[in-house]
Design a protein around this motif. Structure first.
Motif, short mmCIF file in Angstrom:
data_model
loop_
_atom_site.label_atom_id
_atom_site.label_comp_id
_atom_site.label_asym_id
_atom_site.label_seq_id
_atom_site.Cartn_x
_atom_site.Cartn_y
_atom_site.Cartn_z
N TYR A 41 -1.17 72.24 41.39
CA TYR A 41 -1.41 70.49 41.42
C TYR A 41 -0.70 70.17 43.32
N LEU A 42 -0.15 70.89 42.79
CA LEU A 42 1.04 70.29 44.48
C LEU A 42 0.49 71.33 45.61
N THR A 43 0.91 72.52 44.77
CA THR A 43 0.76 73.77 45.71
C THR A 43 -0.25 73.40 46.17
N ARG A 44 -2.06 73.50 46.15
CA ARG A 44 -2.66 72.97 46.72
C ARG A 44 -2.83 71.72 48.18
N HIS A 45 -1.78 70.79 47.58
CA HIS A 45 -1.17 69.72 48.81
C HIS A 45 -0.23 70.21 49.65
N GLY A 46 -0.24 70.97 49.70
CA GLY A 46 0.65 71.71 50.34
C GLY A 46 2.21 71.93 50.30
N ALA A 47 2.44 71.37 49.38
CA ALA A 47 4.23 71.56 48.60
C ALA A 47 4.25 72.93 48.33
N ARG A 48 6.08 72.81 49.26
CA ARG A 48 6.41 74.07 48.10
C ARG A 48 7.08 74.02 46.52
N VAL A 49 6.39 74.82 46.07
CA VAL A 49 6.85 74.06 44.73
C VAL A 49 7.78 75.36 43.58
N SER A 50 9.23 74.76 42.98
CA SER A 50 9.71 76.06 42.31
C SER A 50 9.84 75.04 41.01
N VAL A 51 10.02 75.71 39.83
CA VAL A 51 9.36 75.29 38.42
C VAL A 51 11.49 75.09 37.86
N ASP A 52 12.17 74.52 37.44
CA ASP A 52 12.78 74.74 36.37
C ASP A 52 12.97 74.43 35.01
N LEU A 53 13.15 74.58 34.07
CA LEU A 53 13.44 74.74 33.11
C LEU A 53 14.08 74.11 32.42
N LEU A 54 14.89 73.38 31.89
CA LEU A 54 16.43 72.88 31.76
C LEU A 54 16.76 72.49 30.11
N LYS A 55 17.35 73.03 29.70
CA LYS A 55 17.57 72.62 27.91
C LYS A 55 18.66 71.49 28.15
N SER A 56 18.39 70.46 27.63
CA SER A 56 19.77 69.75 27.40
C SER A 56 20.84 69.39 26.62
N ALA A 57 20.96 70.73 25.28
CA ALA A 57 22.59 71.07 25.04
C ALA A 57 22.95 69.75 24.71
N GLY A 58 21.82 68.70 23.74
CA GLY A 58 23.15 67.63 23.70
C GLY A 58 23.03 66.61 24.34
N LYS A 59 22.19 66.70 25.33
CA LYS A 59 22.83 65.50 26.61
C LYS A 59 21.57 65.10 26.35
N SER A 60 21.41 63.74 26.71
CA SER A 60 20.32 62.95 27.33
C SER A 60 19.19 63.59 29.27
N ALA A 61 18.14 63.21 29.12
CA ALA A 61 17.30 63.57 30.17
C ALA A 61 17.49 63.23 31.11
N ALA A 62 17.86 62.06 31.04
CA ALA A 62 18.76 61.62 32.15
C ALA A 62 19.35 62.53 33.52
N THR A 63 20.58 62.86 32.33
CA THR A 63 21.79 62.91 32.74
C THR A 63 21.43 63.99 32.84
N VAL A 64 20.77 65.44 32.43
CA VAL A 64 20.36 66.23 32.91
C VAL A 64 19.89 66.28 33.61
N LEU A 65 19.05 65.81 34.50
CA LEU A 65 18.19 65.49 35.88
C LEU A 65 18.95 65.02 36.72
N THR A 66 20.37 63.68 36.48
CA THR A 66 20.86 63.75 37.16
C THR A 66 21.89 64.92 38.14
N GLN A 67 21.93 65.55 36.91
CA GLN A 67 22.90 66.50 37.28
C GLN A 67 22.27 67.95 37.51
N HIS A 68 21.34 68.32 37.50
CA HIS A 68 20.45 69.33 38.20
C HIS A 68 19.99 69.10 39.58
#
Length: 290
Positions: A220-247
């Motif tokens: 969807y984003l690519t059709r709008h001209g965005a240059r996109v990559s997808v990263d699948l992250l594991k929480s390893a017991g951490k909160s989603a907020a913590t994982v996203l912040t670090q990434h």
């Protein structure tokens, strides 16, 4: 969407930091800035807060107390008029299209007042001063983000805000709130050099096509001209907020785009656990939509 009208709330005793941030963003994209100044909550002019005795002493004390309250209100009005004029002069000197208003409302009405203003803006800026104001912050964010249906850009202390980010991290979980955040931020994402769609512990898709998690939103984003990559992250017991912040830090992101979820309580929704956010853990601007 394009941001042509930006809304900002500041308290009577706040510094000019939030205004400077909002003005800079408006100058960056040529947007109109609407500023709402909220004075200190008015004290109820009913009866003295202490026991003043009875009879003649009380008959004198009550009118004196009310006179003091009226005098304080008059002083607040004068101070707010002066601050409003100073802010308007400053913004005009920057050649910004702007308007500055003051609303004397009781604390219970703050959220509704903010909601009404946010409805007629493309984006609301919530800066560090407002975030740290325990009286104004919760009702204003409730009204602007959770009740208006309009997006909010949270700018924590120390964050470098821009509406032309080079790298953006999108927190994606296929929920409607995340979809709305992406749609509202589409102009930013399309113009960015890199967009990273990050998913924390994604569930396998059951669409029978064997598509990788995040492939749909990436397409969807690519059709709008965005240059996109997808990263699948594991929480390893951490909160989603913590994982996203670090990434976000690992990928040198300039902004995080994500949906805002949760119950009515502001602390549970924003300052609590996943998928809410703790502003003390990031110095990145957060583009949120409900």
């Amino acid at each position: 969407m394009e941001f042509k009208s930006i809304f900002c709330v500041t308290g009577a005793d706040h510094s000019d930091e939030d205004l400077t941030t909002a003005a800079g963003l408006c100058a960056e994209v040529g947007a109109h800035l609407s500023v709402l100044i909220i004075p200190p909550p008015l004290l109820l002019m009913s009866s003295p807060p202490l026991e003043w005795g009875t009879g003649r002493a009380q008959a004198i004390a009550v009118p004196n107390y009310r006179f003091q309250q009226i005098e304080k209100f008059s002083q607040d009005v004068t101070r707010m008029e002066r601050r409003s004029a100073d802010i308007l002069k400053r913004l005009k000197a920057m050649s910004l299209s702007c308007d500055v208003d003051t609303d004397y409302c009781d604390p219970a009405s703050l959220g509704e007042v903010a909601r009404q203003r946010a409805l007629c803006a493309d984006l609301t800026i919530v800066g560090a001063d407002l975030l740290n104001d325990e009286t104004l912050g919760p009702p204003v964010v409730n009204g602007c983000l959770f009740d208006s249906g309009r997006p909010v850009l949270i700018v924590p202390k120390g964050a470098k805000a821009t509406l032309s980010p080079r790298r953006v991290l999108v927190g994606w979980d296929s929920r409607v709130e995340a979809s709305r955040a992406v749609r509202e931020a589409l102009s930013l994402l399309s113009a960015a050099e890199e967009v990273c769609v990050a998913m924390v512990d994604p569930k396998a898709q059951n669409n029978g096509k064997g598509a990788q998690s995040g492939a749909d939103i990436a397409a969807y984003l690519t059709r709008h001209g965005a240059r996109v990559s997808v990263d699948l992250l594991k929480s390893a017991g951490k909160s989603a907020a913590t994982v996203l912040t670090q990434h976000a830090a690992d990928t040198c992101a300039d902004m995080i785009v994500m949906g805002a979820y949760g119950s009515r309580g502001l602390r549970e929704r924003i300052f609590g656990g996943p998928p809410s956010w703790s502003f003390e853990k990031t110095t990145l601007p957060l583009f949120l939509a409900r």
